[in-house]
Design an enzyme around this catalytic site. Structure first.
Site, PDB file in Angstrom:
ATOM      1  N   CYS A   1       0.856  -1.196   0.000  1.00  0.00           N
ATOM      2  CA  CYS A   1       0.000   0.000   0.000  1.00  0.00           C
ATOM      3  C   CYS A   1       0.893   1.247   0.000  1.00  0.00           C
ATOM      4  O   CYS A   1       1.561   1.511  -0.989  1.00  0.00           O
ATOM      5  CB  CYS A   1      -0.956  -0.039   1.195  1.00  0.00           C
ATOM      6  SG  CYS A   1      -2.285   1.170   1.104  1.00  0.00           S
TER       7      CYS A   1
ATOM      8  N   ASP B   1      -9.681  -3.724  -6.945  1.00  0.00           N
ATOM      9  CA  ASP B   1      -9.213  -2.645  -6.079  1.00  0.00           C
ATOM     10  C   ASP B   1      -9.918  -1.337  -6.440  1.00  0.00           C
ATOM     11  O   ASP B   1      -9.663  -0.761  -7.510  1.00  0.00           O
ATOM     12  CB  ASP B   1      -7.696  -2.491  -6.233  1.00  0.00           C
ATOM     13  CG  ASP B   1      -7.072  -1.577  -5.197  1.00  0.00           C
ATOM     14  OD1 ASP B   1      -7.786  -0.720  -4.645  1.00  0.00           O
ATOM     15  OD2 ASP B   1      -5.866  -1.720  -4.945  1.00  0.00           O
TER      16      ASP B   1
ATOM     17  N   HIS C   1      -8.136  -4.466  -2.816  1.00  0.00           N
ATOM     18  CA  HIS C   1      -7.006  -3.781  -2.215  1.00  0.00           C
ATOM     19  C   HIS C   1      -6.655  -4.467  -0.894  1.00  0.00           C
ATOM     20  O   HIS C   1      -7.522  -4.853  -0.130  1.00  0.00           O
ATOM     21  CB  HIS C   1      -7.355  -2.309  -1.960  1.00  0.00           C
ATOM     22  CG  HIS C   1      -6.196  -1.471  -1.539  1.00  0.00           C
ATOM     23  ND1 HIS C   1      -5.314  -0.926  -2.439  1.00  0.00           N
ATOM     24  CD2 HIS C   1      -5.774  -1.088  -0.312  1.00  0.00           C
ATOM     25  CE1 HIS C   1      -4.395  -0.226  -1.794  1.00  0.00           C
ATOM     26  NE2 HIS C   1      -4.653  -0.317  -0.500  1.00  0.00           N
TER      27      HIS C   1
END
Length: 223
Positions: free
Chosen positions: A119, A165, A192
């Protein structure tokens, strides 16, 4: 398996880091970059797993510039607190702290050093490849990569994204692919954060395949 150490960035800032060492001679050094939730149980687990795979793995605490010892969960008030840190941090400072971890890994091993990030960390890994401070980079669902897609890369990179995502749209992935056709971009039937087994978006098959690809890439470029 791991221990906590102190690192020193080039601007004099002192930060913590979680370090996990392999049983034998390390293949190479590897810096593991956190999400926005700190060097929490998940990131320490990833660091341990890379050490088990043969790397000396270092996870620097990038939020130490704002608050030391940040270790958050993924929901409720913890998530709100995690989001509150982002406006207080800047890329330059996070790059300095990442470089401190790279320097530590290189000093400890005397070998090449790579980076893997998740991330927020996925974007930091891309920046490290742009700056040429690592020998190989792996990025998981980095949301800022598309903004810097056209930058020159000075180290080999692979990227992992989830096709479901909602934070990183298809056009972002397409922009990266157009600018860097040499970069393998792996797409998974996942959301995600699919690599994190503490989130509802965890997708074990995708996580296992991404790990297999990441280890093969790192061994190829760092071993």
């Amino acid at each position: 398996m791991g221990e906590f150490v102190r690192l020193h960035a080039a601007d004099g800032h002192e930060l913590g880091a979680y370090v996990a060492r392999p049983e034998g001679e390390p293949i190479a050094g590897l810096v593991v970059i956190q999400e926005i939730f700190g060097v929490n149980r998940h990131i320490r687990s990833m660091t341990d797993q890379y050490a088990e795979a043969g790397f000396l793995a270092v996870a620097p605490a990038l939020f130490d510039r704002v608050e030391r010892g940040v270790e958050l969960g993924y929901d409720g008030e913890d998530r709100q607190k995690a989001m509150s840190f982002m406006p207080k941090l800047d890329v330059e400072s996070m790059n300095l702290d990442t470089d401190a971890a790279v320097a530590y890994a290189r000093a400890q091993t005397g070998k090449k050093t790579g980076i893997v990030g998740y991330c927020l960390g996925g974007s930091i890994a891309w920046f490290a490849a742009m700056r040429g401070t690592v020998d190989a980079a792996v990025g998981y669902y980095g949301g800022l990569i598309a903004k810097f897609a056209e930058a020159e890369l000075k180290a080999p990179v692979i990227l992992h994204f989830g096709s479901k995502d909602t934070h990183i749209p298809e056009e972002h992935r397409a922009k990266i692919a157009a600018a860097h056709p040499e970069v393998p971009i792996y797409l998974y039937d996942a959301e995600h954060g699919f690599n994190c087994d503490q989130k509802s978006s965890f997708e074990p098959r995708s996580a296992a395949l991404a790990r297999e690809r990441s280890l093969a890439f790192l061994r190829d470029h760092l071993g």
